[in-house]
Design an enzyme around this catalytic site. Structure first.
Site, PDB file in Angstrom:
ATOM      1  N   LEU A 110       0.836  -1.200   0.000  1.00  0.00           N
ATOM      2  CA  LEU A 110       0.000   0.000   0.000  1.00  0.00           C
ATOM      3  C   LEU A 110       0.874   1.254   0.000  1.00  0.00           C
ATOM      4  CD1 LEU A 110      -3.047   0.542   0.008  1.00  0.00           C
ATOM      5  CD2 LEU A 110      -2.929   0.726   2.478  1.00  0.00           C
ATOM      6  N   GLY A 111       1.965   1.212   0.756  1.00  0.00           N
ATOM      7  CA  GLY A 111       2.896   2.335   0.786  1.00  0.00           C
ATOM      8  C   GLY A 111       3.487   2.628  -0.582  1.00  0.00           C
ATOM      9  N   ASP A 125      -2.186  -0.395  23.293  1.00  0.00           N
ATOM     10  CA  ASP A 125      -1.808  -0.715  24.669  1.00  0.00           C
ATOM     11  C   ASP A 125      -2.419  -2.023  25.161  1.00  0.00           C
ATOM     12  OD1 ASP A 125      -0.201   1.456  25.808  1.00  0.00           O
ATOM     13  OD2 ASP A 125      -1.937   2.727  25.398  1.00  0.00           O
ATOM     14  N   GLU A 135      -5.413   6.296  10.172  1.00  0.00           N
ATOM     15  CA  GLU A 135      -5.301   7.650   9.621  1.00  0.00           C
ATOM     16  C   GLU A 135      -4.628   7.525   8.264  1.00  0.00           C
ATOM     17  OE1 GLU A 135      -2.838   8.040  12.702  1.00  0.00           O
ATOM     18  OE2 GLU A 135      -4.249   8.819  14.164  1.00  0.00           O
ATOM     19  N   TYR A 168      -4.989  -0.086  29.329  1.00  0.00           N
ATOM     20  CA  TYR A 168      -5.639   1.025  28.634  1.00  0.00           C
ATOM     21  C   TYR A 168      -7.055   1.241  29.164  1.00  0.00           C
ATOM     22  CZ  TYR A 168      -7.135   4.052  24.806  1.00  0.00           C
ATOM     23  OH  TYR A 168      -7.608   5.110  24.068  1.00  0.00           O
TER      24      TYR A 168
END
Length: 193
Positions: A110-111, A125, A135, A168
């Site tokens: 994908l990169g 966590d 994102e 968390y």
């Protein structure tokens, strides 16, 4: 910290230290790498509206600057050049062991299309439960089509040197239990005394 191998990941899944749902047996064989597990793209996205404001204020709920989009599993989502889009993993993740943590990495395939899978929220966590918000940013000069169910990130699990005192869920946990992509909740940091 040590990285969990494929054998360690399988054992943690069998013992319930890590939960990934859904995780079909045939998909596990495809998604499990030597030291990571691929996660798929969900079908829900959050895009930022173009508003006539000078800037985004992190002390204000970011939700007012966003629009939620849900597509069918067989549809495509196009991310435009320079665009930031929040998405969610198809899988629900639980890290039940207090000495295991996860780190998200974008998949290199994908990169190589110019898509960065996460900007900063790549740490998972101990005690996390939920679907992970991604994102996504398109650095390609061309729009890129994304499809629900495509493998977009890999999670690498680490064993801590000792169990966490607070998980968390027991700490701030603003995003704990998320099922949808969540805009920033940084404004809540400013509400605390």
């Amino acid at each position: 910290m040590t990285v969990l191998s494929d054998r360690d990941i399988k054992r943690a899944l069998e013992e319930g230290d890590i939960v990934v749902k859904p995780l079909e047996e045939e998909y596990l064989e495809e998604a499990l790498g030597p030291a990571s597990l691929d996660l798929r793209l969900g079908n829900e996205f959050v895009v930022f509206k173009t508003l006539h404001k000078p800037c985004i204020d992190p002390t204000v709920d970011a939700g007012e600057n966003t629009e939620r989009i849900v597509i069918d599993e067989d549809e495509e989502f196009v991310i435009n050049p320079g665009e930031l889009v929040l998405a969610v993993t198809h899988e629900w993740i639980e890290i039940n062991a207090p000495d295991i943590t996860g780190v998200l990495h974008g998949r290199s395939s994908l990169g190589r299309l110019g898509i960065q899978a996460h900007v900063e929220a790549g740490y998972v966590d101990p005690g996390w439960r939920g679907r992970l918000t991604l994102e996504l940013v398109n650095f390609n000069p061309m729009p890129v089509k994304l499809r629900p169910g495509m493998r977009v990130v890999q999670i690498v699990f680490h064993r801590l040197s000792s169990p966490a005192e607070r998980t968390y869920a027991e700490s701030s946990g603003k995003y704990h239990g998320d099922e949808r992509p969540s805009p920033s909740k940084m404004h809540l940091d400013f509400c605390r005394g």
